[in-house]
Design a protein around this motif. Structure first.
Motif, PDB file in Angstrom:
ATOM      1  N   LYS A  99       0.831  -1.202   0.000  1.00 42.32           N
ATOM      2  CA  LYS A  99       0.000   0.000   0.000  1.00 42.32           C
ATOM      3  C   LYS A  99       0.869   1.257   0.000  1.00 42.32           C
ATOM      4  O   LYS A  99       0.559   2.250  -0.673  1.00 42.32           O
ATOM      5  CB  LYS A  99      -0.926  -0.009   1.206  1.00 42.32           C
ATOM      6  CG  LYS A  99      -1.913  -1.164   1.238  1.00 42.32           C
ATOM      7  CD  LYS A  99      -2.761  -1.119   2.495  1.00 42.32           C
ATOM      8  CE  LYS A  99      -3.689  -2.324   2.588  1.00 42.32           C
ATOM      9  NZ  LYS A  99      -2.953  -3.594   2.854  1.00 42.32           N
ATOM     10  N   GLY A 102       2.003   2.015  -3.467  1.00 40.72           N
ATOM     11  CA  GLY A 102       0.926   2.653  -4.209  1.00 40.72           C
ATOM     12  C   GLY A 102       0.741   4.108  -3.813  1.00 40.72           C
ATOM     13  O   GLY A 102       0.511   4.981  -4.670  1.00 40.72           O
ATOM     14  N   ILE A 105       3.575   6.200  -5.320  1.00 37.22           N
ATOM     15  CA  ILE A 105       3.350   6.399  -6.752  1.00 37.22           C
ATOM     16  C   ILE A 105       2.380   7.548  -6.986  1.00 37.22           C
ATOM     17  O   ILE A 105       2.615   8.427  -7.834  1.00 37.22           O
ATOM     18  CB  ILE A 105       2.834   5.097  -7.387  1.00 37.22           C
ATOM     19  CG1 ILE A 105       3.961   4.058  -7.475  1.00 37.22           C
ATOM     20  CG2 ILE A 105       2.228   5.349  -8.776  1.00 37.22           C
ATOM     21  CD1 ILE A 105       3.497   2.663  -7.808  1.00 37.22           C
ATOM     22  N   ASN A 106       1.300   7.578  -6.237  1.00 43.20           N
ATOM     23  CA  ASN A 106       0.295   8.611  -6.439  1.00 43.20           C
ATOM     24  C   ASN A 106       0.721   9.980  -5.927  1.00 43.20           C
ATOM     25  O   ASN A 106       0.278  11.006  -6.448  1.00 43.20           O
ATOM     26  CB  ASN A 106      -1.022   8.185  -5.784  1.00 43.20           C
ATOM     27  CG  ASN A 106      -1.758   7.150  -6.612  1.00 43.20           C
ATOM     28  OD1 ASN A 106      -2.334   7.470  -7.637  1.00 43.20           O
ATOM     29  ND2 ASN A 106      -1.727   5.900  -6.180  1.00 43.20           N
ATOM     30  N   PRO A 111       0.947  11.160 -14.149  1.00 40.91           N
ATOM     31  CA  PRO A 111       0.370  10.005 -14.854  1.00 40.91           C
ATOM     32  C   PRO A 111       1.243   9.443 -15.963  1.00 40.91           C
ATOM     33  O   PRO A 111       1.155   8.235 -16.258  1.00 40.91           O
ATOM     34  CB  PRO A 111      -0.941  10.565 -15.418  1.00 40.91           C
ATOM     35  CG  PRO A 111      -1.313  11.669 -14.480  1.00 40.91           C
ATOM     36  CD  PRO A 111      -0.013  12.280 -14.060  1.00 40.91           C
ATOM     37  N   THR A 128       1.435  -3.252  -8.698  1.00 41.41           N
ATOM     38  CA  THR A 128       0.971  -2.023  -8.054  1.00 41.41           C
ATOM     39  C   THR A 128       1.113  -0.808  -8.959  1.00 41.41           C
ATOM     40  O   THR A 128       0.151  -0.044  -9.114  1.00 41.41           O
ATOM     41  CB  THR A 128       1.699  -1.826  -6.713  1.00 41.41           C
ATOM     42  OG1 THR A 128       1.451  -2.960  -5.879  1.00 41.41           O
ATOM     43  CG2 THR A 128       1.204  -0.573  -5.996  1.00 41.41           C
ATOM     44  N   PRO A 129       2.260  -0.571  -9.591  1.00 41.80           N
ATOM     45  CA  PRO A 129       2.310   0.552 -10.546  1.00 41.80           C
ATOM     46  C   PRO A 129       1.315   0.390 -11.689  1.00 41.80           C
ATOM     47  O   PRO A 129       0.639   1.356 -12.069  1.00 41.80           O
ATOM     48  CB  PRO A 129       3.755   0.526 -11.052  1.00 41.80           C
ATOM     49  CG  PRO A 129       4.524  -0.177  -9.998  1.00 41.80           C
ATOM     50  CD  PRO A 129       3.579  -1.186  -9.417  1.00 41.80           C
ATOM     51  N   GLU A 130       1.242  -0.817 -12.254  1.00 38.10           N
ATOM     52  CA  GLU A 130       0.314  -1.027 -13.362  1.00 38.10           C
ATOM     53  C   GLU A 130      -1.128  -0.776 -12.931  1.00 38.10           C
ATOM     54  O   GLU A 130      -1.915  -0.191 -13.687  1.00 38.10           O
ATOM     55  CB  GLU A 130       0.464  -2.438 -13.915  1.00 38.10           C
ATOM     56  CG  GLU A 130       1.754  -2.664 -14.686  1.00 38.10           C
ATOM     57  CD  GLU A 130       1.900  -4.076 -15.216  1.00 38.10           C
ATOM     58  OE1 GLU A 130       2.797  -4.294 -16.041  1.00 38.10           O
ATOM     59  OE2 GLU A 130       1.119  -4.963 -14.799  1.00 38.10           O
ATOM     60  N   GLY A 131      -1.470  -1.203 -11.722  1.00 37.03           N
ATOM     61  CA  GLY A 131      -2.818  -0.971 -11.216  1.00 37.03           C
ATOM     62  C   GLY A 131      -3.120   0.488 -10.975  1.00 37.03           C
ATOM     63  O   GLY A 131      -4.287   0.896 -10.920  1.00 37.03           O
ATOM     64  N   ASN A 132      -2.054   1.297 -10.833  1.00 34.24           N
ATOM     65  CA  ASN A 132      -2.203   2.742 -10.686  1.00 34.24           C
ATOM     66  C   ASN A 132      -1.924   3.476 -11.992  1.00 34.24           C
ATOM     67  O   ASN A 132      -1.621   4.674 -11.985  1.00 34.24           O
ATOM     68  CB  ASN A 132      -1.272   3.246  -9.579  1.00 34.24           C
ATOM     69  CG  ASN A 132      -1.805   2.945  -8.194  1.00 34.24           C
ATOM     70  OD1 ASN A 132      -2.675   3.641  -7.688  1.00 34.24           O
ATOM     71  ND2 ASN A 132      -1.295   1.878  -7.570  1.00 34.24           N
ATOM     72  N   ASP A 133      -2.015   2.730 -13.102  1.00 34.72           N
ATOM     73  CA  ASP A 133      -1.910   3.304 -14.454  1.00 34.72           C
ATOM     74  C   ASP A 133      -0.561   3.953 -14.726  1.00 34.72           C
ATOM     75  O   ASP A 133      -0.468   4.945 -15.447  1.00 34.72           O
ATOM     76  CB  ASP A 133      -3.040   4.318 -14.699  1.00 34.72           C
ATOM     77  CG  ASP A 133      -4.415   3.673 -14.617  1.00 34.72           C
ATOM     78  OD1 ASP A 133      -4.567   2.551 -15.133  1.00 34.72           O
ATOM     79  OD2 ASP A 133      -5.324   4.277 -14.014  1.00 34.72           O
ATOM     80  N   ARG A 134       0.495   3.368 -14.161  1.00 36.44           N
ATOM     81  CA  ARG A 134       1.862   3.808 -14.475  1.00 36.44           C
ATOM     82  C   ARG A 134       2.572   2.715 -15.245  1.00 36.44           C
ATOM     83  O   ARG A 134       2.421   1.523 -14.944  1.00 36.44           O
ATOM     84  CB  ARG A 134       2.657   4.114 -13.211  1.00 36.44           C
ATOM     85  CG  ARG A 134       2.333   5.342 -12.369  1.00 36.44           C
ATOM     86  CD  ARG A 134       1.478   6.393 -12.961  1.00 36.44           C
ATOM     87  NE  ARG A 134       1.408   7.587 -12.159  1.00 36.44           N
ATOM     88  CZ  ARG A 134       0.393   7.882 -11.321  1.00 36.44           C
ATOM     89  NH1 ARG A 134      -0.618   7.045 -11.175  1.00 36.44           N
ATOM     90  NH2 ARG A 134       0.400   9.017 -10.637  1.00 36.44           N
TER      91      ARG A 134
END
Length: 394
Positions: A99, A102, A105-106, A111, A128-134
């Protein structure tokens, strides 16, 4: 001094244990021997359960504040074990290391900015990065002749020069799944490369207290001023003391600018406020846990020795890499000459074992399996016998 019984087999059925309850949906068989999820099958030590039980005797569980001895206890442990003088203001509770990745990253990445990982590596580093669109960029580890790995620092240098959108690197220190304890020299050069280009290093050091066979962990942030300036470190007692279900992670950020930005965001979202039981378990673990930790690591080392000897005697086509840290062993199964699906079939359908397959750890993991040896010897022995019978019957 207490004698700890790591041979005791604990029935975890009915406790919601992930490694059991997720067998059916993930493997299609609820009756596999589970040696996959990275928690141990040893009882959480009594000094932690005693501390939690004392709090439970007062049956009012309202809002709480951070205990005054929470940070000093963590700081003392880190100083005694890793020679890092952490200041109280550098610390903050976080609700889990994945977490925390994540969150970072945010907070820190736009983006269109990218995350660098060094596979084969812990799979949430990719997910985790992919799930946060990175976008995730690979800088694979270099395999060595002895089965170990080295960081491709020259390759990283070229990669960061070629792609200025790479703004974060996730570091597994010690490394999961291969159990590597990175040298200060490697970490120092990594810090120089990243700091020079303004790349933020997130160092996951959850296995720091589980070094084996005389190896010593080096926190990334202490190797140089550059490392301290460009990094956030995540740690926890959860792996060492088998309390992953009590979310007890923390962040350490020496750099003032990074710390203000990250901790202000955590505070605004109340993500730096520990749950009731997390500080209690952390304080008990770090205050009373050193004898248990040493005894547990000795047992894990004996399990690793047993496993390595077993493969050499009975399954020489599988080559285990002796880990320098943690209770996870990286198995090179390429000598079986099986493709990915056949390898999974061997372990799951024929041997009735649940391990993590190497492909999930990214490029370079093909043909490998990861086994958890943080379990009573009888369970490990049964797993190896199952695997031997399955291989022999091919």
């Amino acid at each position: 001094m207490s004698t700890y019984n790591f041979d005791k087999v604990i029935d975890r059925r009915g406790t919601g244990a992930l490694k059991l309850e997720a067998l059916q949906p993930r493997y299609g068989n609820a009756h596999l021997l589970p040696l996959w999820v990275a928690d141990m099958d040893f009882e959480t030590p009594h000094f932690i359960t005693d501390a939690l039980r004392r709090r439970l005797e007062h049956s009012l569980f309202g809002y709480t504040v951070e205990p005054p001895d929470y940070r000093p206890t963590i700081i003392r442990w880190i100083n005694e074990h890793h020679h890092w003088d952490v200041r109280p203001e550098w610390l903050a509770y976080i609700p889990g290391i994945v977490k925390g990745i994540g969150m970072a990253i945010n907070v820190f990445l736009r983006p269109d900015e990218k995350v660098v990982i060094q596979p084969p590596v812990y799979h949430p580093f990719r997910l985790t990065p992919e799930g946060n669109d990175r976008e995730v960029v690979y800088n694979p580890l270099l395999p060595l002749e002895d089965g170990r790995y080295a960081m491709d620092l020259d390759g990283l240098d070229r990669l960061l020069d070629a792609d200025p959108k790479c703004r974060m690197l996730l570091l597994s220190n010690p490394h999961n799944p291969a159990g590597i304890v990175w040298s200060p020299e490697t970490l120092r050069r990594l810090a120089d490369i990243c700091h020079r280009r303004g790349v933020l290093v997130i160092s996951d050091e959850i296995h720091a207290d589980m070094t084996l066979y005389g190896h010593r962990h080096t926190p990334f942030a202490i190797v140089s001023d550059a490392a301290a300036a460009c990094s956030i470190t995540f740690g926890a007692p959860s792996k060492t003391f088998n309390i992953a279900g009590i979310v007890s992670s923390y962040a350490i950020v020496p750099n003032d600018t990074l710390r203000r930005r990250f901790y202000r965001w955590l505070s605004a979202n109340e993500l730096d406020e520990p749950t009731l039981f997390a500080p209690i378990a952390t304080i008990a673990a770090y205050r009373y846990g050193e004898p248990w930790r040493r005894a547990m690591l000795s047992y894990v080392e004996a399990n690793i020795d047993y496993l390595i000897d077993y493969f050499a005697r009975h399954l020489p086509a599988i080559r285990p890499l002796r880990p320098e840290a943690s209770f996870l062993v990286w198995l090179d199964c390429r000598g079986l000459n099986l493709d990915h699906d056949a390898l999974i079939d061997l372990f799951v359908r024929r041997a009735h074992l649940a391990l993590n397959d190497g492909q999930m750890f990214g490029p370079g993991g093909e043909g490998y399996m990861r086994i958890n040896v943080g379990t009573p010897r009888a369970i490990l022995s049964e797993a190896l016998e199952r695997l031997r019978r399955a291989v022999d019957s091919q």
